[in-house]
Enzyme design. Structure first.
Site, PDB file in Angstrom:
ATOM      1  N   GLU A 258      40.392  45.858  56.559  1.00  0.00           N
ATOM      2  CA  GLU A 258      39.274  46.716  56.589  1.00  0.00           C
ATOM      3  C   GLU A 258      38.209  46.477  56.011  1.00  0.00           C
ATOM      4  O   GLU A 258      37.958  45.208  55.666  1.00  0.00           O
ATOM      5  CB  GLU A 258      39.535  48.405  55.530  1.00  0.00           C
ATOM      6  CG  GLU A 258      40.220  48.959  56.270  1.00  0.00           C
ATOM      7  CD  GLU A 258      40.852  50.243  55.088  1.00  0.00           C
ATOM      8  OE1 GLU A 258      40.241  50.238  54.138  1.00  0.00           O
ATOM      9  OE2 GLU A 258      41.638  50.412  54.582  1.00  0.00           O
ATOM     10  N   LYS A 260      35.325  44.462  53.538  1.00  0.00           N
ATOM     11  CA  LYS A 260      35.215  45.249  52.040  1.00  0.00           C
ATOM     12  C   LYS A 260      33.634  45.127  52.088  1.00  0.00           C
ATOM     13  O   LYS A 260      32.891  44.869  51.906  1.00  0.00           O
ATOM     14  CB  LYS A 260      35.867  43.604  51.274  1.00  0.00           C
ATOM     15  CG  LYS A 260      35.615  44.560  50.020  1.00  0.00           C
ATOM     16  CD  LYS A 260      36.466  42.748  49.249  1.00  0.00           C
ATOM     17  CE  LYS A 260      36.288  43.634  48.203  1.00  0.00           C
ATOM     18  NZ  LYS A 260      35.119  43.291  46.951  1.00  0.00           N
ATOM     19  N   ARG A 265      32.644  52.568  44.074  1.00  0.00           N
ATOM     20  CA  ARG A 265      34.077  52.785  44.577  1.00  0.00           C
ATOM     21  C   ARG A 265      34.414  54.100  44.068  1.00  0.00           C
ATOM     22  O   ARG A 265      33.391  54.674  42.420  1.00  0.00           O
ATOM     23  CB  ARG A 265      35.332  52.108  44.132  1.00  0.00           C
ATOM     24  CG  ARG A 265      36.589  52.944  44.473  1.00  0.00           C
ATOM     25  CD  ARG A 265      37.085  52.006  43.800  1.00  0.00           C
ATOM     26  NE  ARG A 265      38.818  52.458  44.444  1.00  0.00           N
ATOM     27  CZ  ARG A 265      39.812  51.694  44.612  1.00  0.00           C
ATOM     28  NH1 ARG A 265      39.704  50.277  44.256  1.00  0.00           N
ATOM     29  NH2 ARG A 265      41.173  52.078  44.916  1.00  0.00           N
ATOM     30  N   ARG A 281      35.725  53.895  39.437  1.00  0.00           N
ATOM     31  CA  ARG A 281      37.432  52.795  39.239  1.00  0.00           C
ATOM     32  C   ARG A 281      37.252  52.645  37.449  1.00  0.00           C
ATOM     33  O   ARG A 281      38.639  52.656  37.355  1.00  0.00           O
ATOM     34  CB  ARG A 281      37.470  51.472  39.799  1.00  0.00           C
ATOM     35  CG  ARG A 281      36.015  50.510  39.636  1.00  0.00           C
ATOM     36  CD  ARG A 281      36.401  49.524  40.465  1.00  0.00           C
ATOM     37  NE  ARG A 281      36.815  48.349  39.369  1.00  0.00           N
ATOM     38  CZ  ARG A 281      37.764  46.940  40.181  1.00  0.00           C
ATOM     39  NH1 ARG A 281      37.614  47.039  41.475  1.00  0.00           N
ATOM     40  NH2 ARG A 281      37.998  46.415  39.735  1.00  0.00           N
ATOM     41  N   GLU A 311      34.185  53.657  49.311  1.00  0.00           N
ATOM     42  CA  GLU A 311      33.776  53.273  48.830  1.00  0.00           C
ATOM     43  C   GLU A 311      31.697  53.664  49.313  1.00  0.00           C
ATOM     44  O   GLU A 311      31.687  53.645  50.439  1.00  0.00           O
ATOM     45  CB  GLU A 311      33.172  51.353  49.612  1.00  0.00           C
ATOM     46  CG  GLU A 311      31.938  50.639  48.125  1.00  0.00           C
ATOM     47  CD  GLU A 311      32.886  49.942  47.603  1.00  0.00           C
ATOM     48  OE1 GLU A 311      34.303  50.083  46.964  1.00  0.00           O
ATOM     49  OE2 GLU A 311      32.962  48.806  46.922  1.00  0.00           O
ATOM     50  N   PHE A 351      38.191  54.974  52.924  1.00  0.00           N
ATOM     51  CA  PHE A 351      39.804  54.711  52.938  1.00  0.00           C
ATOM     52  C   PHE A 351      41.095  54.970  52.942  1.00  0.00           C
ATOM     53  O   PHE A 351      41.991  53.872  52.598  1.00  0.00           O
ATOM     54  CB  PHE A 351      39.595  53.604  52.838  1.00  0.00           C
ATOM     55  CG  PHE A 351      39.230  52.971  51.246  1.00  0.00           C
ATOM     56  CD1 PHE A 351      40.313  52.580  49.880  1.00  0.00           C
ATOM     57  CD2 PHE A 351      37.911  52.542  50.407  1.00  0.00           C
ATOM     58  CE1 PHE A 351      39.704  52.692  48.582  1.00  0.00           C
ATOM     59  CE2 PHE A 351      37.530  52.079  49.067  1.00  0.00           C
ATOM     60  CZ  PHE A 351      39.133  52.233  48.600  1.00  0.00           C
ATOM     61  N   ARG A 436      46.731  46.769  40.118  1.00  0.00           N
ATOM     62  CA  ARG A 436      47.111  44.899  41.239  1.00  0.00           C
ATOM     63  C   ARG A 436      48.204  44.325  41.925  1.00  0.00           C
ATOM     64  O   ARG A 436      48.637  43.550  41.078  1.00  0.00           O
ATOM     65  CB  ARG A 436      46.382  44.122  40.598  1.00  0.00           C
ATOM     66  CG  ARG A 436      45.414  42.452  41.070  1.00  0.00           C
ATOM     67  CD  ARG A 436      44.505  42.300  39.988  1.00  0.00           C
ATOM     68  NE  ARG A 436      43.302  42.782  39.987  1.00  0.00           N
ATOM     69  CZ  ARG A 436      42.850  42.859  40.324  1.00  0.00           C
ATOM     70  NH1 ARG A 436      42.309  42.822  41.246  1.00  0.00           N
ATOM     71  NH2 ARG A 436      40.893  43.259  39.201  1.00  0.00           N
ATOM     72  N   LYS A 442      42.421  40.695  48.940  1.00  0.00           N
ATOM     73  CA  LYS A 442      40.911  40.869  49.663  1.00  0.00           C
ATOM     74  C   LYS A 442      41.455  39.499  50.124  1.00  0.00           C
ATOM     75  O   LYS A 442      41.549  38.107  49.680  1.00  0.00           O
ATOM     76  CB  LYS A 442      39.901  41.082  48.312  1.00  0.00           C
ATOM     77  CG  LYS A 442      39.924  39.969  47.136  1.00  0.00           C
ATOM     78  CD  LYS A 442      39.111  41.152  45.703  1.00  0.00           C
ATOM     79  CE  LYS A 442      39.563  40.361  44.524  1.00  0.00           C
ATOM     80  NZ  LYS A 442      38.976  40.990  43.839  1.00  0.00           N
TER      81      LYS A 442
HETATM   82  P1  AMP Z   1      37.278  43.337  43.660  1.00  0.00           P
HETATM   83  O1  AMP Z   1      35.877  44.314  43.135  1.00  0.00           O
HETATM   84  O2  AMP Z   1      36.775  42.322  44.057  1.00  0.00           O
HETATM   85  O3  AMP Z   1      38.675  43.669  43.277  1.00  0.00           O
HETATM   86  O4  AMP Z   1      37.265  44.430  45.114  1.00  0.00           O
HETATM   87  C1  AMP Z   1      38.103  45.649  45.024  1.00  0.00           C
HETATM   88  C2  AMP Z   1      36.988  46.460  45.207  1.00  0.00           C
HETATM   89  O5  AMP Z   1      36.449  46.672  46.874  1.00  0.00           O
HETATM   90  C3  AMP Z   1      37.345  48.178  45.048  1.00  0.00           C
HETATM   91  O6  AMP Z   1      37.288  48.542  44.017  1.00  0.00           O
HETATM   92  C4  AMP Z   1      36.259  49.025  46.081  1.00  0.00           C
HETATM   93  O7  AMP Z   1      36.054  49.146  45.190  1.00  0.00           O
HETATM   94  C5  AMP Z   1      36.090  47.853  47.306  1.00  0.00           C
HETATM   95  N1  AMP Z   1      36.440  47.614  48.869  1.00  0.00           N
HETATM   96  C6  AMP Z   1      35.342  47.761  48.910  1.00  0.00           C
HETATM   97  N2  AMP Z   1      36.221  48.147  50.985  1.00  0.00           N
HETATM   98  C7  AMP Z   1      37.113  48.616  50.417  1.00  0.00           C
HETATM   99  C8  AMP Z   1      38.059  49.115  51.409  1.00  0.00           C
HETATM  100  N3  AMP Z   1      38.104  48.983  52.655  1.00  0.00           N
HETATM  101  N4  AMP Z   1      39.200  49.111  50.848  1.00  0.00           N
HETATM  102  C9  AMP Z   1      39.126  48.895  49.245  1.00  0.00           C
HETATM  103  N5  AMP Z   1      39.210  48.947  48.476  1.00  0.00           N
HETATM  104  C10 AMP Z   1      37.410  48.475  49.268  1.00  0.00           C
END
Ligand code: AMP
Length: 609
Positions: A258, A260, A265, A281, A311, A351, A436, A442
């Site tokens: 998907e 990102k 969020r 979040r 998001e 999502f 997590r 990611k």
């Molecule tokens: P990170 O902040 O780098 O740990 O990445 C996780 C965050 O990516 C999530 O909390 C979401 O806010 C964001 N996000 C963006 N696109 C997506 C997606 N398709 N699925 C899940 N999370 C996403």
């Protein structure tokens, strides 16, 4: 339980930084709290309710000074002096109340009477705090003042110290939620039930409620706790891996790619009747920032009730092109909602679906949850006047080869995404609230640095600026999170990537988190600094590489004796991660695996970075 007694526990908690000792003290406290457990849990976290309730005491220090003045007779000038001397308003309150007590004792000696102070039950203090929080609007200051003054008039010096810290939002005992859960398990069940408590916490995000349920209904009642519309769940988070091959291998050869999205969020709670609520979040209630999104969701939703996640991203209303995070962040704190809706148009990319029409879907595999999303939204009905769909499903594609992952990644980045998420589609690809894991991985765009991902680091200290930056901080000391020990360990000194205005504003803001007399109890540091802070503020940082360092404490002794890890050439990306709690910062494990992935490039360096 009396508030005085609770404060005695606070004192003991403040005396230690060791998690096990803290747990033991908490076990004793929770058992003694008994029927007051719920209030005690909230108060010990420095709050009046679960985070998502958004109940803020928010009493300004000035008002506390006036209340102190009126309840002790000490002039505001003397109070200011005491405050400056102590560096903490709670400690100043302790001082002036100790003096008042001494005077009273003397007076009563002469009068040959000794009136003991009536004790204040925790429940009463808790109720007064709620009243203070509720008194808003016209005349609220005088209402708050008189409530506070009444409390202080009855308080012992010790109680005053913690009353003041609590109402000003500065009660920072440094206890992590996970430590409270450990203590609850040990106090009312056995350690093996700790995961059940954590699961319950993840679905209701309310430690006070988990504790109360356990106390009143036992473990059976805790196991019964389920997701509910209107009660935010703790968010599921992603791990990272450096290559598409490793990602697919972790997922058993197949995954769902998907985009990102680079936005905020939102967990949307759509009740059968009444208003839709949005939570970040961090479980902050963001409903007021996105009334337009609530409208589009209502229009397009076909079911009865749901909890969905997505998001929200700023878009160009003409072309639908996505804009970076900084744009949607502009909605924060704006009073004139109508204006900001027009100024920052957004689209919500859904999502996940956690609950639909009474059915908890968190223990269904992702493809089923995704199907629930497709089934229950009619996206065309959520379009704006120009025909742009303001509710969409995240763009997704099933993949089985690394080439497909790379192709999807490149297209996503070209569309303005930060990178991609690859999600497991296997039979156990459940929604793991609050954790997590490798169910979601990611894979981000490479920055102009060699580090494969940006880091989210916590500000724990600062160095005073010189020259042009004199008068504010010139560099910040940043830390990563070590969840095992629940401490923040320094990893770099960050002075690049800020413009002067940002540094100046940051200096002002950080003042309120300042911790006197050395690093905060939850911070482990070996370097010198001009100021130390409670770990609160999270910033996104990129860097050239990770190196061993004798100055920083991240992973101290893990890879090499007498050395930790540090980021070389760190640079602030401009992103303040107010959506992340300090405990959501990059963890030591992540840092260590990034270091190992650098492989051949290990440079041992005594250099300060
Ligand atoms: P990170 O902040 O780098 O740990 O990445 C996780 C965050 O990516 C999530 O909390 C979401 O806010 C964001 N996000 C963006 N696109 C997506 C997606 N398709 N699925 C899940 N999370 C996403």
């Amino acid at each position: 339980m009396d508030y005085e007694r609770l404060c005695q526990f606070y004192e003991r908690l403040e005396e230690t930084t060791k998690r096990l000792e803290m747990t033991d003290i908490l076990v004793e406290l929770l058992r003694e709290a008994d029927g007051d457990l719920r209030a005690v849990v909230y108060l010990t976290r420095g709050q009046l309710a679960a985070d998502f309730e958004g109940i803020e005491l928010g009493v300004a220090e000035k008002l506390v000074m006036r209340a102190l003045h009126e309840s002790t007779g000490v002039s505001e000038e003397d109070l200011t002096k005491a405050y400056h001397k102590a560096g903490d308003l709670g400690d100043a309150a302790f001082e002036v109340l100790s003096q008042r007590k001494a005077r009273r004792r003397q007076a009563s000696l002469f009068a040959e009477e000794n009136q003991p102070q009536a004790s204040m039950p925790v429940t009463e203090v808790f109720e007064r705090f709620h009243e203070i929080a509720r008194s808003a609007g016209a005349g609220s200051q005088s209402g708050k003042l008189s409530l506070l003054q009444k409390l202080l008039a009855r308080a012992s010096p010790r109680e005053a110290r913690y009353l003041v810290r609590t109402v000003t939002g500065k009660l920072r005992l440094g206890i992590a939620d996970m430590t409270i859960l450990d203590a609850m398990a040990a106090a009312f069940a056995t350690k093996e039930y700790r995961p059940d408590l954590e699961r319950a916490y993840n679905v209701c995000s309310d430690l006070g409620l988990v504790g109360e349920t356990l106390l009143k209904g036992g473990l059976a009642a805790v196991e019964e706790m389920r997701a509910q519309v209107g009660v935010p769940m703790r968010a599921m988070l992603a791990e990272r891996l450096p290559t598409p091959e490793e990602i697919l291998a972790k997922m058993g050869g197949e995954g769902l790619c998907e985009l990102k999205y680079d936005g905020l969020r939102l967990q949307a709670h759509i009740p059968a009747q009444g208003a839709i609520h949005f939570y970040s979040r961090r479980l902050e209630d963001l409903t007021r920032q996105f009334p337009d999104v609530a409208g589009y969701l209502r229009e397009s939703f076909r079911g009865r009730e749901a909890i969905v996640e997505g998001e929200v991203v700023a878009v160009d209303p003409q072309t639908g092109d996505m804009k970076p995070f900084q744009e949607v962040a502009k909605r924060r704190g704006r009073k004139n909602v109508e204006e900001v809706i027009a100024e920052v148009p957004v689209t919500l990319f859904l999502f996940d679906c956690l609950l639909l029409d009474g059915e908890d879907l968190t223990e269904k595999p992702l493809p089923e949850r995704r199907e629930a999303l497709t089934r229950s939204f009619d996206l065309a009905r959520g379009a704006d006047e120009e025909g742009l769909e303001r509710i969409q499903l995240s763009r997704a594609k099933r993949v089985t080869t690394p080439e497909e992952v790379v192709a999807f990644f490149e297209q996503s980045v070209a569309e303005g995404a930060e990178g991609i998420m690859v999600k497991s589609v296997g039979p156990d690809s459940f929604y793991k609230a609050g954790s997590r894991g490798y169910q979601w991985i990611k894979y981000k765009r490479e920055y102009s640095s060699e580090l494969q991902d940006s880091l989210d680091l916590v500000v724990v200290g600062a160095i005073a600026g010189r020259g042009r930056r004199a008068g504010w901080y010139g560099a910040l000391i940043m830390a990563s999170y070590n969840p095992e020990e629940d401490v923040f360990e320094t990893i770099c000194k960050l002075g690049t990537g800020f413009d002067d205005a940002t540094l100046q504003a940051m200096t002002e803001e950080l003042k309120s988190y300042q911790h006197e007399g050395g690093p905060h109890p939850r911070v482990r540091a070996r370097i010198a600094a001009d100021a130390w802070f409670a770990p609160v503020k999270v910033l996104e940082v990129v860097g050239a590489e990770l190196t061993l360092s004798p100055l920083h404490t991240a992973g101290w002794g893990v890879l090499k004796e007498e050395a930790g890890l540090s980021v070389r050439f760190p640079r602030f990306t401009g992103k303040v991660r107010d959506d992340k709690k300090p405990e959501e910062a990059t963890t030591l494990d992540e840092i260590i695996s990034m270091f190992k992935q650098q492989g051949h490039k290990r440079v041992e360096s005594a250099e300060e970075s």
